[in-house]
Design a protein around this motif. Structure first.
Motif, PDB file in Angstrom:
ATOM      1  N   MET A 176       0.851  -1.191   0.000  1.00 16.27           N
ATOM      2  CA  MET A 176       0.000   0.000   0.000  1.00 16.27           C
ATOM      3  C   MET A 176       0.891   1.247   0.000  1.00 16.27           C
ATOM      4  SD  MET A 176      -3.125   0.733   2.580  1.00 16.27           S
ATOM      5  CE  MET A 176      -4.660   1.076   1.785  1.00 16.27           C
ATOM      6  N   THR A 177       0.617   2.145  -0.919  1.00 14.55           N
ATOM      7  CA  THR A 177       1.461   3.342  -1.020  1.00 14.55           C
ATOM      8  C   THR A 177       0.843   4.505  -0.244  1.00 14.55           C
ATOM      9  OG1 THR A 177       0.317   3.943  -3.047  1.00 14.55           O
ATOM     10  CG2 THR A 177       2.367   2.713  -3.287  1.00 14.55           C
ATOM     11  N   PHE A 178       1.696   5.435   0.118  1.00  9.76           N
ATOM     12  CA  PHE A 178       1.253   6.622   0.855  1.00  9.76           C
ATOM     13  C   PHE A 178       0.268   7.414  -0.009  1.00  9.76           C
ATOM     14  CE2 PHE A 178       1.754  11.040   2.265  1.00  9.76           C
ATOM     15  CZ  PHE A 178       1.560  10.880   3.632  1.00  9.76           C
ATOM     16  N   PHE A 179      -0.825   7.850   0.612  1.00 10.08           N
ATOM     17  CA  PHE A 179      -1.857   8.576  -0.138  1.00 10.08           C
ATOM     18  C   PHE A 179      -1.360   9.972  -0.491  1.00 10.08           C
ATOM     19  CE2 PHE A 179      -5.478  11.252  -0.822  1.00 10.08           C
ATOM     20  CZ  PHE A 179      -6.402  10.458  -1.468  1.00 10.08           C
ATOM     21  N   ARG A 180      -1.335  10.262  -1.772  1.00 17.28           N
ATOM     22  CA  ARG A 180      -0.965  11.616  -2.212  1.00 17.28           C
ATOM     23  C   ARG A 180      -2.106  12.173  -3.046  1.00 17.28           C
ATOM     24  NH1 ARG A 180       4.905  12.632  -2.593  1.00 17.28           N
ATOM     25  NH2 ARG A 180       5.938  10.854  -1.653  1.00 17.28           N
ATOM     26  N   LEU A 181      -2.529  13.350  -2.677  1.00 15.68           N
ATOM     27  CA  LEU A 181      -3.611  13.990  -3.422  1.00 15.68           C
ATOM     28  C   LEU A 181      -3.068  14.510  -4.755  1.00 15.68           C
ATOM     29  CD1 LEU A 181      -6.539  15.039  -3.443  1.00 15.68           C
ATOM     30  CD2 LEU A 181      -5.696  17.098  -2.287  1.00 15.68           C
ATOM     31  N   ASP A 182      -3.757  14.217  -5.817  1.00 15.84           N
ATOM     32  CA  ASP A 182      -3.390  14.699  -7.151  1.00 15.84           C
ATOM     33  C   ASP A 182      -3.639  16.214  -7.198  1.00 15.84           C
ATOM     34  OD1 ASP A 182      -3.257  15.440  -9.800  1.00 15.84           O
ATOM     35  OD2 ASP A 182      -4.392  13.722 -10.552  1.00 15.84           O
ATOM     36  N   PRO A 183      -2.619  17.012  -7.459  1.00 14.95           N
ATOM     37  CA  PRO A 183      -2.805  18.475  -7.493  1.00 14.95           C
ATOM     38  C   PRO A 183      -3.900  18.925  -8.450  1.00 14.95           C
ATOM     39  CG  PRO A 183      -0.480  17.946  -7.520  1.00 14.95           C
ATOM     40  CD  PRO A 183      -1.208  16.640  -7.678  1.00 14.95           C
ATOM     41  N   GLU A 184      -4.095  18.175  -9.521  1.00 10.68           N
ATOM     42  CA  GLU A 184      -5.153  18.564 -10.462  1.00 10.68           C
ATOM     43  C   GLU A 184      -6.538  18.335  -9.859  1.00 10.68           C
ATOM     44  OE1 GLU A 184      -4.843  16.923 -14.346  1.00 10.68           O
ATOM     45  OE2 GLU A 184      -2.804  17.656 -14.656  1.00 10.68           O
TER      46      GLU A 184
END
Lengths: 285, 93
Positions: free
Chosen positions: B1-9
């Motif tokens: 499971m990867t760290f949640f990163r919000l898509d800037p778009e």
């Protein structure tokens, strides 16, 4: 009453007052449903919750309100004093009454949002009413800090307060005369502040609250300020200029505040400093 | 499971709407919605809405607003001390 001693509510309240609360009340856990969305309701945190015991106290003293430096009152905002009372109440409900008791954590559930609104809890427990400035004010004590315990114990519920402390008589007079109140004048949303509202039929009606701007004031030297300066520093390519940001007064004060977290959380009191219902202005020598 | 990163778009597209629906700017006519309620309304997942809200709350004002906060408090506090203590010399210049 499910085996609950008939004097259980009285005992819990007496314990809270003995432990240092200035006021104590009990709210119906189900009453939150009409005001708070999931997952910010008592039963979201403690399944089977029936009531919420709310304690208030640890108010600033008269000297704190008239201090000439705004930083003094922020360090006097000792919410942990009333949190200790809340923890004691939870302990007694479990050990003496045998019901689950969940001390509502003073931290955040996500971002800056709390697990449960302590102000809503105080209102529903009949301990005060929302003011034009925002905080719940108690008629006798004015501004206070709050702590709450969610429990499965079916304690006796208190009715909501019917006569709010806000607007105070001087504020009603000021509204009639000037079309504003002390809190609206010191921090107006339409002039770079956080608050908008009016007095309508003798009652305070809050129309606007800019929580994001309020956060820059209440948490100036705090998590938000730290993030903003850190972002600025990471974007600054020049090492010496970066140093000025990271070693400067703002960042240093912010780190002091964060590391003394429990005694320096609230950092802006200006709307309440001018509020006649929040603390009055007793003549002191 | 990867760290949640919000898509800037995604953030840029929904930031204003999430802020409007949340409790960040309160108006008298409605209560703010929870992240779950906003997610249902916008067709997003709750975690994404939480991230948008949290980032947007911090993103509302530039760093200069923090400086203004310091000056605001310094002035308001001094003016109140001058009034309450009847010491006009304490007023901010």
């Amino acid at each position: 009453m499910s085996g609950l001693p008939v004097d259980a509510t009285r005992r819990v309240k007496a314990l809270a007052l003995t432990a240092g609360a200035a006021v104590v009340g009990v709210a119906d856990a189900a009453a939150f449903d009409a005001h708070a969305p999931a997952p910010h309701r008592p039963a979201d945190l403690l399944p089977g919750a029936r009531t919420v015991v709310v304690v208030g106290g640890a108010q600033p003293r008269a000297g704190d309100w008239v201090a000439a430096s705004p930083w003094l009152l922020s360090t006097m905002g000792t919410t942990e004093r009333i949190q200790g009372v809340g923890r004691r109440v939870a302990q007694v409900i479990e050990s003496e009454l045998g019901y689950y008791a969940l001390f509502v954590p003073p931290g955040t559930a996500s971002g800056d949002a709390p697990f449960l609104s302590l102000m809503l809890a105080a209102e529903l427990a009949g301990l005060g009413a929302r003011s034009l400035a925002g905080p719940v004010l108690n008629r006798e004590h004015g501004f206070m800090y709050w702590s709450a315990v969610i429990t499965t114990a079916p304690l006796e519920v208190d009715p909501p307060e019917t006569a709010p402390a806000c607007p105070a008589p001087p504020c009603r007079e000021m509204w009639e005369r000037d079309g504003t109140t002390p809190c609206l004048r010191v921090c107006p949303a339409d002039a770079g502040g956080c608050l908008g509202g009016r007095i309508d039929g003798g009652r305070a009606v809050r129309t606007t609250y800019d929580a994001a701007r309020c956060a820059t004031r209440v948490h100036t030297h705090w998590v938000g300020g730290f993030q903003k300066v850190l972002e600025e520093a990471l974007s600054e390519p020049d090492r010496e200029r970066r140093k000025m940001l990271l070693y400067g007064d703002f960042m240093t004060r912010t780190l002091w505040a964060i590391t003394y977290s429990s005694t320096n959380v609230a950092q802006c009191f200006e709307c309440l400093r001018v509020c006649p219902a929040a603390h009055g202005l007793r003549e002191m020598r | 499971m990867t760290f949640f990163r919000l898509d800037p778009e995604v953030y840029a597209r929904h930031k204003d709407e999430v802020l409007r629906l949340s409790n960040s700017f309160q108006t008298i006519e409605r209560r703010g919605l929870s992240d779950r309620e906003i997610a249902e309304r916008l067709g997003l997942d709750e975690r994404t809405v939480t991230e948008i809200r949290v980032v947007a709350e911090r993103d509302c004002y530039p760093l200069d607003e923090w400086e203004r906060a310091i000056e605001f408090k310094r002035k308001a506090c001094a003016d109140w001390a001058a009034l309450a203590l009847k010491r006009p010399e304490l007023r901010s210049p």
